[in-house]
Design an enzyme around this catalytic site. Structure first.
Site, PDB file in Angstrom:
ATOM      1  CB  SER A  20      -0.868  -0.197   0.867  1.00 56.48           C
ATOM      2  OG  SER A  20      -2.027   0.952   0.935  1.00 56.48           O
ATOM      3  CG  ASP A  56      -6.016  -4.056  -3.899  1.00 61.16           C
ATOM      4  OD1 ASP A  56      -5.846  -3.375  -2.993  1.00 61.16           O
ATOM      5  OD2 ASP A  56      -4.876  -5.035  -4.166  1.00 61.16           O
ATOM      6  CG  HIS A 111      -5.419  -3.100   0.208  1.00 66.88           C
ATOM      7  ND1 HIS A 111      -4.681  -2.319  -0.764  1.00 66.88           N
ATOM      8  CD2 HIS A 111      -5.201  -1.858   1.399  1.00 66.88           C
ATOM      9  CE1 HIS A 111      -3.997  -1.526  -0.545  1.00 66.88           C
ATOM     10  NE2 HIS A 111      -3.963  -0.709   0.933  1.00 66.88           N
TER      11      HIS A 111
END
Length: 299
Positions: free
Chosen positions: A110, A250, A277
């Site tokens: 991320s 995602d 995610h």
């Protein structure tokens, strides 16, 4: 499976401290695999199952970025303190303090994915490989795609979110409840959420200083200092073999990941079909398999 022993400690970072955990032997001769967590303002906990990769002989390093977890908390620091450069310097410092700056692989998840891409674009000699997981190449792209995903939420849900964002009541229980459908669809699709993920979630909830300053009140309402930042301009300079990871569901949609695929010279992209995610938690066996293949390919 019996994992190698873990060693925990802190290293000095200026007048502050960075907490770390090493699983395996840093003197093994194999590149250390350093996990750079998301947020910004999260913790290492949700990435802990990756310690299994130490069985390949690569020591695995986790750390908590400044401002949360086991590292120094600084709740009184303003947004001008929490910069990309600060966290870039912290990563460089950790590599030096652990003595692995000449032989390491970075895994950024991320926000951590942008941070490691920024690091790799400077072409550090000791970097042997790069994994960019569930990361947009820029926050303007991220915000563009957040609108797309929000518009697909159940009827009326986005209107509740927009109302609270407009009124500045994003710390309310009602906003938190309205966030859940998005998080359950695009952040982690497992029910219940795994303990490691919850640990990071609550750490960030208990001290949201960094997250609120740099990101904003939620994954999909980025109004912090990162809202105009990205790493697209530097991607062509990345020289090491790079693995992209994302989930089919995602929040880091294909549109946000595409610049990495287009611009990094030596790159491959693995999409986890049953994940959002957190593929390392949502499809752990496939994750270990993909990562093992990648690490072995580095020699």
């Amino acid at each position: 499976m019996t994992l190698a022993p873990s060693v925990k400690g802190t290293v000095p970072f200026g007048e502050y401290e960075t907490w770390y955990r090493v699983t395996g032997d840093l003197g093994s001769g194999k590149p250390a695999l350093v996990f750079v967590h998301g947020g910004p303002g999260s913790t290492h906990d949700y990435l802990l199952n990756a310690t299994e990769l130490s069985e390949l002989g690569n020591p695995v390093v986790h750390y908590d970025q400044l401002g949360n977890g086991g590292s120094t908390h600084l709740p009184d620091k303003g947004a001008d303190f929490w910069t990309v450069d600060l966290f870039a310097q912290e990563l460089d410092n950790l590599l030096r303090q652990l003595g692995i700056q000449d032989n390491y692989v970075l895994y950024g998840q991320s926000w951590g994915g942008l941070l490691v891409a920024d690091h790799a674009a400077k072409q550090p000699q000791g970097l042997k490989g790069l994994v960019i997981a569930n990361a947009p190449a820029s926050y303007p792209l991220w915000l563009q795609e957040m609108k797309v995903l929000r518009d697909q939420l159940p009827p009326g849900n986005n209107e509740i979110l927009l109302k609270h964002e407009a009124e500045g009541t994003t710390t309310s229980d009602a906003y938190f409840e309205a966030m859940q459908p998005f998080y359950e669809k695009h952040v982690c699709r497992l029910k219940p959420w795994p303990r490691d993920f919850m640990a990071s979630f609550y750490e960030m909830y208990n001290d949201p200083t960094v997250y609120y300053s740099m990101n904003g009140p939620s994954e999909f309402h980025v109004v912090g200092t990162l809202k105009d930042w990205g790493v697209i301009e530097g991607l062509a300079a990345i020289e090491v073999p790079t693995l992209l990871i994302s989930g089919r569901h995602d929040e880091a949609t294909p549109v946000t990941v595409q610049p990495y695929a287009d611009l990094i010279p030596d790159v491959s992209w693995e999409i986890f079909e049953e994940s959002s995610h957190m593929p390392h938690l949502e499809e752990p066996e496939l994750f270990i398999q993909v990562m093992s293949t990648y690490l072995k390919s580095l020699g």
